[in-house]
Write a protein that holds these residues in place. Structure first.
Motif, PDB file in Angstrom:
ATOM      1  N   PHE A  67      43.790  50.063  45.417  1.00 17.60           N
ATOM      2  CA  PHE A  67      43.631  48.869  44.594  1.00 17.60           C
ATOM      3  C   PHE A  67      44.958  48.513  43.929  1.00 17.60           C
ATOM      4  CE2 PHE A  67      42.978  47.259  40.251  1.00 17.60           C
ATOM      5  CZ  PHE A  67      42.344  46.054  40.516  1.00 17.60           C
ATOM      6  N   PHE A  68      45.644  49.524  43.396  1.00 13.73           N
ATOM      7  CA  PHE A  68      46.930  49.275  42.739  1.00 13.73           C
ATOM      8  C   PHE A  68      48.025  48.943  43.750  1.00 13.73           C
ATOM      9  CE2 PHE A  68      44.992  52.099  39.386  1.00 13.73           C
ATOM     10  CZ  PHE A  68      44.796  51.080  38.473  1.00 13.73           C
ATOM     11  N   ILE A  69      47.975  49.571  44.938  1.00 11.41           N
ATOM     12  CA  ILE A  69      48.959  49.244  45.978  1.00 11.41           C
ATOM     13  C   ILE A  69      48.796  47.793  46.420  1.00 11.41           C
ATOM     14  CG2 ILE A  69      49.620  49.686  48.379  1.00 11.41           C
ATOM     15  CD1 ILE A  69      49.122  52.645  47.891  1.00 11.41           C
ATOM     16  N   ALA A  70      47.549  47.324  46.552  1.00 14.97           N
ATOM     17  CA  ALA A  70      47.304  45.921  46.918  1.00 14.97           C
ATOM     18  C   ALA A  70      47.856  44.985  45.852  1.00 14.97           C
ATOM     19  CB  ALA A  70      45.809  45.685  47.110  1.00 14.97           C
ATOM     20  N   ASN A  71      47.637  45.319  44.587  1.00 16.22           N
ATOM     21  CA  ASN A  71      48.184  44.515  43.497  1.00 16.22           C
ATOM     22  C   ASN A  71      49.713  44.507  43.533  1.00 16.22           C
ATOM     23  OD1 ASN A  71      46.239  43.528  41.049  1.00 16.22           O
ATOM     24  ND2 ASN A  71      45.305  45.201  42.195  1.00 16.22           N
ATOM     25  N   PHE A  72      50.286  45.668  43.822  1.00 13.44           N
ATOM     26  CA  PHE A  72      51.740  45.774  43.877  1.00 13.44           C
ATOM     27  C   PHE A  72      52.304  44.941  45.026  1.00 13.44           C
ATOM     28  CE2 PHE A  72      55.780  47.958  44.804  1.00 13.44           C
ATOM     29  CZ  PHE A  72      56.346  47.943  43.532  1.00 13.44           C
ATOM     30  N   SER A  73      51.633  44.938  46.168  1.00 15.16           N
ATOM     31  CA  SER A  73      52.083  44.131  47.306  1.00 15.16           C
ATOM     32  C   SER A  73      52.037  42.648  46.971  1.00 15.16           C
ATOM     33  CB  SER A  73      51.204  44.415  48.533  1.00 15.16           C
ATOM     34  OG  SER A  73      51.379  45.737  48.977  1.00 15.16           O
ATOM     35  N   PHE A  74      50.972  42.224  46.282  1.00 15.74           N
ATOM     36  CA  PHE A  74      50.878  40.824  45.858  1.00 15.74           C
ATOM     37  C   PHE A  74      52.021  40.474  44.906  1.00 15.74           C
ATOM     38  CE2 PHE A  74      49.334  37.757  42.662  1.00 15.74           C
ATOM     39  CZ  PHE A  74      49.153  36.654  43.478  1.00 15.74           C
ATOM     40  N   PHE A 113      57.223  38.741  36.991  1.00 14.15           N
ATOM     41  CA  PHE A 113      56.746  39.586  38.087  1.00 14.15           C
ATOM     42  C   PHE A 113      57.443  40.950  38.083  1.00 14.15           C
ATOM     43  CE2 PHE A 113      56.130  35.235  40.062  1.00 14.15           C
ATOM     44  CZ  PHE A 113      54.782  35.192  39.764  1.00 14.15           C
ATOM     45  N   GLY A 114      58.737  40.975  37.753  1.00 11.07           N
ATOM     46  CA  GLY A 114      59.448  42.255  37.676  1.00 11.07           C
ATOM     47  C   GLY A 114      58.932  43.132  36.562  1.00 11.07           C
ATOM     48  N   GLY A 115      58.666  42.533  35.396  1.00 11.78           N
ATOM     49  CA  GLY A 115      58.132  43.297  34.262  1.00 11.78           C
ATOM     50  C   GLY A 115      56.749  43.856  34.543  1.00 11.78           C
ATOM     51  N   ILE A 116      55.901  43.024  35.187  1.00  9.76           N
ATOM     52  CA  ILE A 116      54.548  43.489  35.532  1.00  9.76           C
ATOM     53  C   ILE A 116      54.620  44.628  36.542  1.00  9.76           C
ATOM     54  CG2 ILE A 116      52.336  42.819  36.564  1.00  9.76           C
ATOM     55  CD1 ILE A 116      52.878  39.981  35.465  1.00  9.76           C
ATOM     56  N   GLU A 117      55.554  44.546  37.487  1.00  5.78           N
ATOM     57  CA  GLU A 117      55.728  45.636  38.458  1.00  5.78           C
ATOM     58  C   GLU A 117      56.074  46.945  37.766  1.00  5.78           C
ATOM     59  OE1 GLU A 117      58.356  45.044  41.692  1.00  5.78           O
ATOM     60  OE2 GLU A 117      57.217  43.390  42.558  1.00  5.78           O
ATOM     61  N   CYS A 118      56.941  46.884  36.755  1.00  8.14           N
ATOM     62  CA  CYS A 118      57.304  48.101  36.017  1.00  8.14           C
ATOM     63  C   CYS A 118      56.070  48.734  35.375  1.00  8.14           C
ATOM     64  CB  CYS A 118      58.341  47.777  34.944  1.00  8.14           C
ATOM     65  SG  CYS A 118      59.953  47.317  35.584  1.00  8.14           S
ATOM     66  N   LEU A 119      55.256  47.901  34.732  1.00  5.96           N
ATOM     67  CA  LEU A 119      54.050  48.410  34.081  1.00  5.96           C
ATOM     68  C   LEU A 119      53.052  48.940  35.117  1.00  5.96           C
ATOM     69  CD1 LEU A 119      53.497  45.590  31.401  1.00  5.96           C
ATOM     70  CD2 LEU A 119      54.584  47.818  31.082  1.00  5.96           C
ATOM     71  N   LEU A 149      40.933  46.633  34.222  1.00  7.74           N
ATOM     72  CA  LEU A 149      41.494  46.478  32.876  1.00  7.74           C
ATOM     73  C   LEU A 149      42.985  46.852  32.846  1.00  7.74           C
ATOM     74  CD1 LEU A 149      38.636  47.865  30.590  1.00  7.74           C
ATOM     75  CD2 LEU A 149      39.464  45.507  30.718  1.00  7.74           C
ATOM     76  N   LEU A 150      43.349  47.932  33.546  1.00  7.54           N
ATOM     77  CA  LEU A 150      44.754  48.351  33.577  1.00  7.54           C
ATOM     78  C   LEU A 150      45.627  47.309  34.278  1.00  7.54           C
ATOM     79  CD1 LEU A 150      44.331  52.156  34.379  1.00  7.54           C
ATOM     80  CD2 LEU A 150      45.212  51.175  32.252  1.00  7.54           C
ATOM     81  N   ALA A 151      45.138  46.773  35.407  1.00  6.46           N
ATOM     82  CA  ALA A 151      45.900  45.755  36.125  1.00  6.46           C
ATOM     83  C   ALA A 151      45.998  44.469  35.298  1.00  6.46           C
ATOM     84  CB  ALA A 151      45.249  45.466  37.478  1.00  6.46           C
ATOM     85  N   THR A 152      44.876  44.059  34.705  1.00  7.36           N
ATOM     86  CA  THR A 152      44.874  42.848  33.874  1.00  7.36           C
ATOM     87  C   THR A 152      45.757  43.023  32.652  1.00  7.36           C
ATOM     88  OG1 THR A 152      42.594  42.426  34.575  1.00  7.36           O
ATOM     89  CG2 THR A 152      43.387  41.193  32.676  1.00  7.36           C
ATOM     90  N   GLY A 153      45.730  44.233  32.059  1.00  5.87           N
ATOM     91  CA  GLY A 153      46.572  44.504  30.897  1.00  5.87           C
ATOM     92  C   GLY A 153      48.051  44.370  31.211  1.00  5.87           C
ATOM     93  N   SER A 154      48.462  44.782  32.413  1.00  2.00           N
ATOM     94  CA  SER A 154      49.868  44.651  32.817  1.00  2.00           C
ATOM     95  C   SER A 154      50.280  43.184  32.841  1.00  2.00           C
ATOM     96  CB  SER A 154      50.079  45.283  34.194  1.00  2.00           C
ATOM     97  OG  SER A 154      49.758  46.660  34.178  1.00  2.00           O
ATOM     98  N   TRP A 155      49.401  42.329  33.383  1.00  2.00           N
ATOM     99  CA  TRP A 155      49.684  40.895  33.412  1.00  2.00           C
ATOM    100  C   TRP A 155      49.677  40.303  32.006  1.00  2.00           C
ATOM    101  CZ3 TRP A 155      50.725  37.638  37.600  1.00  2.00           C
ATOM    102  CH2 TRP A 155      50.656  38.233  38.865  1.00  2.00           C
ATOM    103  N   THR A 156      48.704  40.715  31.208  1.00  3.88           N
ATOM    104  CA  THR A 156      48.551  40.153  29.861  1.00  3.88           C
ATOM    105  C   THR A 156      49.753  40.478  28.978  1.00  3.88           C
ATOM    106  OG1 THR A 156      46.148  40.416  30.060  1.00  3.88           O
ATOM    107  CG2 THR A 156      47.022  40.037  27.856  1.00  3.88           C
ATOM    108  N   ILE A 157      50.296  41.673  29.137  1.00  2.00           N
ATOM    109  CA  ILE A 157      51.472  42.061  28.346  1.00  2.00           C
ATOM    110  C   ILE A 157      52.734  41.401  28.889  1.00  2.00           C
ATOM    111  CG2 ILE A 157      52.947  44.004  27.673  1.00  2.00           C
ATOM    112  CD1 ILE A 157      50.409  45.761  27.793  1.00  2.00           C
ATOM    113  N   GLY A 158      52.873  41.380  30.208  1.00  2.00           N
ATOM    114  CA  GLY A 158      54.118  40.914  30.807  1.00  2.00           C
ATOM    115  C   GLY A 158      54.371  39.427  30.658  1.00  2.00           C
ATOM    116  N   ILE A 159      53.355  38.599  30.836  1.00  2.00           N
ATOM    117  CA  ILE A 159      53.561  37.147  30.859  1.00  2.00           C
ATOM    118  C   ILE A 159      54.104  36.599  29.541  1.00  2.00           C
ATOM    119  CG2 ILE A 159      52.391  34.916  31.069  1.00  2.00           C
ATOM    120  CD1 ILE A 159      50.674  36.154  33.270  1.00  2.00           C
ATOM    121  N   PRO A 160      53.423  36.812  28.395  1.00  2.00           N
ATOM    122  CA  PRO A 160      53.936  36.210  27.147  1.00  2.00           C
ATOM    123  C   PRO A 160      55.293  36.765  26.715  1.00  2.00           C
ATOM    124  CG  PRO A 160      52.097  37.689  26.675  1.00  2.00           C
ATOM    125  CD  PRO A 160      52.160  37.534  28.150  1.00  2.00           C
TER     126      PRO A 160
END
Length: 313
Positions: A67-74, A113-119, A149-160
């Protein structure tokens, strides 16, 4: 980096556009580079698309790790699409001008996208830690809800954070040379064009780099130190080899991605070289996304089996 004091407003020429120099010093290789980077871009899109699709379609790959690898590929597709198309256009048309708004937009998306990848890489290390160090509790700890929740949290923190960071960079006045010695709008070359004292801006760059690069990197190192200590205690060599194989791919990606990012954004200012920055930017923005699918697919038996099924169908 302290610049001379900002000149009076009457004498200040605000830049409305920049010039991305990218490979302007190699005019004879422009079309060769265009073809090379076009092929690289197609490879990145196709390989990451393939990984994303086979993980979504194959029932055997419906686990938290995949699941996380698929998110990372996207994310890799989004990340490289923030920079490479513009570089290809510059190489193809020889028009290197980019407006300040377009430059800010490119930087914003690249850093989101780079920041979200780090998280997300830190989350993936936590997933491996739970799987190896607490295997009996793994299905409960890494449930579908927790993964989302972990994947969504990475996006929620990274974007703003990255939107605010980009706004802070482009709130500066740019009255110096409009030439950016890079192939995309990266922070170090942009700050060199700013008027006045950029000390506060540089401190904010270090702060964001520590939060999004150094902290996840240290968390990953902590997770893997625990993982290695557990693996070494396993009784059989087969068990140790299997456990190591599930982690090495992720660890290789971490070293490639974080290594270049740490050198770029956490070096002392006195050691910043424009040519070095350009090479590092090329590495973490293009070469690493190209290598990541190969690392994940060729070193993963489950992914290879799923790919064979897809090709047979």
């Amino acid at each position: 980096m302290n610049h001379p004091e900002k000149p009076p407003v009457d004498n200040l020429t605000e830049l409305m556009e920049f010039v991305l120099l990218d490979f302007a010093d190699m005019p004879c290789l422009q079309w060769f580079l265009f073809g090379l980077f076009l092929i690289i871009y197609i490879i990145i899109l196709m390989s990451n698309d393939t990984i994303f699709l086979i993980i979504k379609m194959d029932p055997a790959l419906q686990s938290p790790m995949y699941f996380f690898i698929a998110n990372f590929s996207f994310l890799e597709i989004c990340y490289v699409s923030a920079t490479l198309p513009r570089m290809l256009m510059n190489l193809g048309t020889q028009r290197r001008r980019i407006s300040v708004v377009s430059c800010a937009t490119q930087m914003c998306f690249a850093f989101i996208f780079g920041g979200i990848e780090c998280l997300l890489l830190a989350v993936m290390a936590y997933d491996r830690y739970v799987a190896i160090c607490n295997p009996l509790h793994y299905p409960l700890v890494m449930s579908n809800r927790v993964c989302v929740l972990l994947a969504t949290g990475s996006w929620t923190i990274g974007i703003p954070v990255m939107i605010g960071h980009t706004y802070q960079i482009f709130s500066l006045s740019f009255c110096r040379s409009k030439q950016i010695n890079n192939f995309f709008c990266d922070i170090p070359p942009i700050l060199k064009l700013a008027c006045g004292d950029t000390f506060i801006n540089e401190m904010l760059v270090y702060t964001v780099a520590v939060l999004f690069v150094m902290v996840p990197f240290l968390l990953i190192l902590g997770s893997y130190s625990k993982i290695v200590s557990i693996i070494l205690k396993l009784p059989s060599a087969t068990s140790r080899g299997k456990a190591f194989s599930t982690c090495t791919s992720h660890l290789m990606v971490v070293i490639l991605f974080f290594g270049s990012a740490i050198i770029t954004y956490l070096r002392p200012n006195g050691r910043h070289s424009e040519e070095t920055d350009k090479v590092l930017s090329l590495f973490y923005a293009i070469l690493t996304p190209m290598l990541n699918p190969t690392i994940y697919s060729l070193r993963n038996k489950d992914v290879i089996i799923a790919l064979r099924k897809l090709l047979c169908q």
